[in-house]
Design a protein around this motif. Structure first.
Motif, PDB file in Angstrom:
ATOM      1  N   ALA A 172       0.840  -1.199   0.000  1.00 50.10           N
ATOM      2  CA  ALA A 172       0.000   0.000   0.000  1.00 50.10           C
ATOM      3  C   ALA A 172       0.873   1.246   0.000  1.00 50.10           C
ATOM      4  N   GLN A 173       1.960   1.165   0.765  1.00 53.06           N
ATOM      5  CA  GLN A 173       2.850   2.323   0.837  1.00 53.06           C
ATOM      6  C   GLN A 173       3.537   2.563  -0.502  1.00 53.06           C
ATOM      7  N   GLU A 174       3.914   1.466  -1.155  1.00 56.20           N
ATOM      8  CA  GLU A 174       4.550   1.595  -2.466  1.00 56.20           C
ATOM      9  C   GLU A 174       3.601   2.258  -3.458  1.00 56.20           C
ATOM     10  N   VAL A 175       2.341   1.790  -3.427  1.00 60.92           N
ATOM     11  CA  VAL A 175       1.345   2.357  -4.338  1.00 60.92           C
ATOM     12  C   VAL A 175       1.173   3.845  -4.049  1.00 60.92           C
ATOM     13  N   ALA A 176       1.056   4.157  -2.753  1.00 59.14           N
ATOM     14  CA  ALA A 176       0.851   5.555  -2.376  1.00 59.14           C
ATOM     15  C   ALA A 176       2.041   6.408  -2.804  1.00 59.14           C
ATOM     16  N   ARG A 233       3.819  10.432  -9.085  1.00 56.90           N
ATOM     17  CA  ARG A 233       3.124  10.762 -10.319  1.00 56.90           C
ATOM     18  C   ARG A 233       2.493  12.151 -10.195  1.00 56.90           C
ATOM     19  N   LEU A 234       1.870  12.397  -9.032  1.00 54.68           N
ATOM     20  CA  LEU A 234       1.238  13.695  -8.795  1.00 54.68           C
ATOM     21  C   LEU A 234       2.283  14.809  -8.870  1.00 54.68           C
TER      22      LEU A 234
END
Lengths: 449, 269
Positions: free
Chosen positions: A187-191, A197-198
C-alpha cells in the motif's frame, strides 16, 4: 525447558526444595523450629523424588521438545521419542541413515545450507531459526530450531546438539503479521508511486504556467527564479517577459489568491489575457483593466478570483530603458541603482485585480540606465518568517538591496535566492522573482532564467 | 562513496604477491572465508569484500535492478579490481559467485589470471528440455524465500539500525543472535532470486583462463552431477572433489580447501 542432562532430576528436586524453604512461614523468627522444618522437607523431598524418579533417559526421550544430535557431516546420531512422534518416523529410519537437512523441506534445506550451517560453523551456535520439518506422512511441521556445537576438551567440534520446538501456533501468527506487513508495504509503495506521479504532473503544470526560458533581450539582462513551497500543491505566482514589437518589451509578475488546481486555472487565464492585452493596450494600466474585466466575467458570484499584479513595458531609448509600470495591489518594484543605492518605485493604492467593476491601478515610471536593475517579487519573500521569529519585511528587503547594489539582474536574483534559502522552513509560500536591468558597461552577461 | 567502503573491501596477506580475490555467495558475507584466509595470506595478497546488499556493505548503494542480475554483482567485482588496480587475479568464487567470476572474466579478461569455482552451479533449476538436473524446481525457490521471510521477521526493525550504524538507538548496538551475515530481507530476497533463478550454463564455454572446480563429496545444493557438468563445460578445467559435506567447504573442510586453492593459484600457468 529442554536442557536435559544427567543431573537434571537432582537439580529439579533441589530447586523445589529451596523454593519451599523460601515460602516457609515464620522461618526467620523461629530458628529453633528448623528441626521440625527439616522433617517436612524430607517428606516433601521424598514425594518429589517419587514424582521425578524418571531417569535422564526418560527426560531426554519424552521432553516437551524435539531433541537430536548429529555428527558434523549432518548425519543423525541420536534423536528423542518426542521428535520421532512428531515426524512419524522410527528411530531406525533416521539414526545413521538420514541427515538433519533431509528432514527439512527443500526450501528449508536451501536455507539450512546457505545460512544455518555456515552460521553454526562460524558462531558455534544458532538460535531460534524458523524451519519446516517434513513428517513421514508428507505433512509439514513448523518448528523453531536451536543448535549448539559440542566441542571436545581440545576445542575441536565433536557433534551438533539441536533442540526443536513446535511452532505451529507461533508460525501461524507470524505469517499473519508478515502478511499484514507485506500488505502495508505494498500500500505504501502504491501511495508513494501515486505521490511521485502527482508531483510530476504538478511540476509539468507549474512549468506550463511560467515561460520555459526568458527571451534574450538586446542590451538588457533578465533573470527569474521560482520557489515552489510544496511539491504537493500548485503555486499561484506567475511572471512573464515578452516582445511587444518595435523593440518594446512587456513584463508582468503577480500572485493569484489561493493555491492548487483552481488557482492554476486562474493563473493560466491571467497569463494569456495579460500578454494579449499588453499588445494592444496603450499603457500597462489599460492592460490591467482588460485583465480585471476578464476575471470579473469569468469568476462571478460566490467564486471570486483575484490577483495582485505589477505589469509594465520597457522602451529602449539611447542605451536607456524607459519603464512604465502599473500595480494592482502588488508590492512595489525595487530599484538597484548603478551608484550603489536602492529604493522602491512606489505604486500605492492600486486595487486587487478582479474584484471591482471600475478599478484603479497605480501607474509609475522610471528610467533604467547601465548598471541599474529593477526587481519584481511576490510577497512570499517579504512575508517569510525569519529565524528570529518576525516576518521579513519591505524595510528589511530595502536594507538588503542597499548592501547589494549595484548588481546585475542575475546577480540580484542569485542573492535573493540565497536569502530565500536562508529562511529555511520559514519560507512557507511560493515566491517568484523577476529582475530586469541594463548591464554595467564592463559586466555584460546574457539573460538567463 | 568509494568502492572500497561501499563493498567493505579488506586486503590482507603479502603485499606484491599474486592476488587472490575471495567472493562470497548467497547467504553470508566475507566472514565465510575466515578459516582459509590465514593459510592463503601466507603466500598471497588476499582481497575480501561484501557484495552490495550483503554483510557490511553500504546498503544505500543498493539498486534493485542492478543486483537483480549476475551482471550487477560482476560489476561490483570489476569496480573493485579497477579501484585496486588489480590484474592477473586468481578469482575464487563460492557458489553463485563462481558464475559471477565467469561473467566478470568475460567482460574484462585482462583482470583475471585463473578462476576457482567453489561448489558452483550454473543453473539450480532442473531443465527437462536438456535433461539437465540442477536439483531444484522454481517452487523450491519460493519455499526458500518463505524461509528467508520467516527468519527475517524482525530484521528490518531490529537489525537495520545496527547495520546502518545508527547511534540514536544504542540498545541495538549489542551483539544480536545470528548477527553474522544478517542483511536486509528485501535485498536478500533479490539476491536469492538472482542466485537460484539464473541460468548461466551457456557462459561456461566462454572461460579462457585456467579453472579449478572445487566440489564437495556431499553437497545438497550443488550435487556431484552439477560439478561434472561444470567441469565438462569449462574448457580445460580441473575438477577436485573435497571429502567434505555441505555447500561450504571453506567452513567444513577449511584446510583442504585452502590447500587446493593455494596449490592451484601458486602453480605456473
Amino acid at each position: 525447558m529442554c536442557g536435559t542432562t544427567d543431573g537434571e532430576s537432582d537439580r529439579a528436586d533441589r530447586s523445589a526444595h529451596d523454593k519451599d524453604q523460601d515460602q516457609e512461614p515464620g522461618r526467620e523468627q523461629d530458628k529453633d523450629s528448623d528441626a521440625s522444618g527439616d522433617d517436612v522437607h524430607d517428606a516433601e523431598r521424598a514425594q518429589f523424588s517419587a514424582l521425578l524418579e524418571d531417569s535422564a533417559e526418560d527426560l531426554y526421550d519424552n521432553a516437551p521438545c524435539g531433541y537430536l544430535s548429529t555428527l558434523l557431516d549432518g548425519r543423525i546420531a541420536k534423536v528423542n521419542t518426542t521428535l520421532l512422534d512428531w515426524l512419524g518416523h522410527t528411530r531406525a529410519e533416521l539414526v545413521g541413515r538420514k541427515r538433519f537437512s533431509d528432514l527439512l523441506t527443500v526450501g528449508g534445506r536451501l536455507y539450512h545450507e546457505t545460512h544455518f550451517a555456515p552460521l553454526l560453523a562460524m558462531q558455534g551456535q544458532v538460535s531460534g531459526i524458523a524451519l519446516e520439518l517434513k513428517a513421514a506422512d508428507g505433512s509439514r511441521l513448523p518448528v523453531l530450531v536451536t543448535s549448539v556445537v559440542k566441542t571436545g576438551t581440545d576445542g575441536q567440534p565433536l557433534l551438533i546438539r539441536t533442540t526443536v520446538f513446535d511452532a505451529r501456533d507461533r508460525r501461524a501468527y507470524e505469517q499473519e503479521l508478515l502478511r499484514a506487513r507485506k500488505e502495508a508495504e505494498r500500500a505504501q509503495e502504491v501511495a508513494e508511486a501515486e505521490r511521485m506521479r502527482l508531483h510530476q504532473v504538478l511540476a509539468i503544470l507549474q512549468n506550463s504556467l511560467l515561460p520555459p526560458a526568458l527571451p534574450e533581450v538586446p542590451g538588457m539582462e533578465a533573470a527569474a527564479y521560482y520557489h515552489t513551497a510544496s511539491a504537493d500543491q500548485l503555486g499561484g505566482d506567475f511572471y512573464d517577459l515578452f516582445a511587444l514589437g518595435d523593440g518594446r518589451w512587456g513584463f508582468f509578475l503577480g500572485d493569484v489568491c489561493g493555491k492548487g488546481p483552481e488557482a492554476a486555472a486562474v493563473t493560466s487565464l491571467i497569463r494569456y489575457t495579460l500578454r494579449a492585452a499588453s499588445l494592444h493596450a496603450g499603457d500597462p494600466a489599460q492592460a490591467l483593466d482588460t485583465l480585471n474585466a476578464a476575471l470579473l466575467e469569468r469568476y462571478t458570484g460566490n467564486d471570486p478570483r483575484y490577483c495582485t499584479t505589477i505589469a509594465g513595458t520597457l522602451t529602449p531609448r539611447g542605451g536607456d530603458l524607459h519603464v512604465t509600470v502599473a500595480s494592482g495591489g502588488h508590492p512595489p518594484a525595487l530599484l538597484l541603482r548603478a551608484d550603489g543605492t536602492a529604493h522602491y518605485l512606489p505604486t500605492p493604492g492600486g486595487m486587487l485585480v478582479g474584484i471591482m467593476p471600475r478599478p484603479h491601478f497605480t501607474p509609475a515610471t522610471t528610467v533604467l540606465r547601465p548598471g541599474d536593475t529593477m526587481l519584481l517579487y511576490t510577497d512570499g519573500l517579504t512575508e517569510a518568517r525569519t529565524a528570529d521569529g518576525p516576518r521579513y519585511s519591505e524595510e528589511a528587503l530595502h536594507a538588503f538591496a542597499g548592501t547589494l547594489a549595484p548588481a546585475g539582474a542575475q546577480q540580484t536574483v542569485n542573492a535573493m535566492t540565497g536569502l530565500l534559502e536562508s529562511f529555511g522552513d520559514g519560507l512557507d509560500d511560493d515566491t517568484a522573482l523577476l529582475a530586469l536591468g541594463i548591464p554595467a558597461p564592463d559586466t555584460h552577461t546574457g539573460g538567463a532564467r | 562513496m568509494d568502492v572500497v567502503s561501499r563493498n567493505n573491501v579488506t586486503v590482507t596477506g603479502q603485499t606484491g604477491a599474486p592476488v587472490i580475490m575471495l567472493a562470497h555467495g548467497f547467504g553470508c558475507d566475507q566472514n565465510m572465508w575466515h578459516l582459509v584466509v590465514p593459510v592463503l595470506a601466507e603466500r598471497f595478497q588476499v582481497v575480501l569484500f561484501d557484495y552490495v546488499g550483503s554483510g557490511r556493505s553500504d546498503l544505500t548503494a543498493w539498486d534493485q535492478q542492478r543486483y537483480g542480475s549476475l551482471d550487477g554483482y560482476a560489476t561490483d567485482v570489476l569496480e573493485i579490481c579497477s579501484e585496486l588496480e588489480l590484474s592477473d587475479v586468481v578469482f575464487v568464487g563460492h557458489s553463485v559467485s563462481a558464475m559471477v567470476g565467469v561473467v566478470a572474466a568475460a567482460r574484462e579478461p585482462q583482470r583475471f589470471g585463473k578462476l576457482v569455482m567453489v561448489a558452483p552451479s550454473p543453473c539450480y533449476i532442473d531443465d527437462p528440455r536438456t535433461d539437465y538436473v540442477g536439483g531444484f524446481s522454481a517452487a523450491d525457490i519460493d519455499e526458500l524465500l518463505e524461509s528467508l521471510d520467516s527468519n527475517y521477521l524482525g530484521w528490518a526493525a531490529a537489525m537495520a539500525p545496527v547495520i546502518m550504524g545508527n547511534p540514536d538507538r544504542p540498545e541495538l548496538g549489542q551483539e544480536l543472535t545470528n548477527s553474522f551475515c544478517a542483511t536486509d530481507p528485501g535485498m536478500a530476497a533479490v539476491f536469492a532470486r538472482t542466485t537460484f533463478l539464473s541460468d548461466s550454463r551457456s557462459e561456461l564455454a566462454s572461460v579462457r583462463v585456467p579453472t579449478l572446480v572445487l566440489e564437495c563429496a556431499q553437497d545438497a545444493i550443488a550435487p556431484r552431477e552439477v560439478g561434472a557438468f561444470v567441469h565438462a563445460a569449462v574448457p580445460g578445467s580441473r575438477l577436485v572433489t573435497l571429502e567434505a559435506t555441505g555447500h561450504c567447504p571453506q567452513l567444513s573442510a577449511p584446510q583442504a580447501t585452502a590447500r587446493e586453492i593455494s596449490a592451484f593459484a601458486g602453480a605456473a600457468r
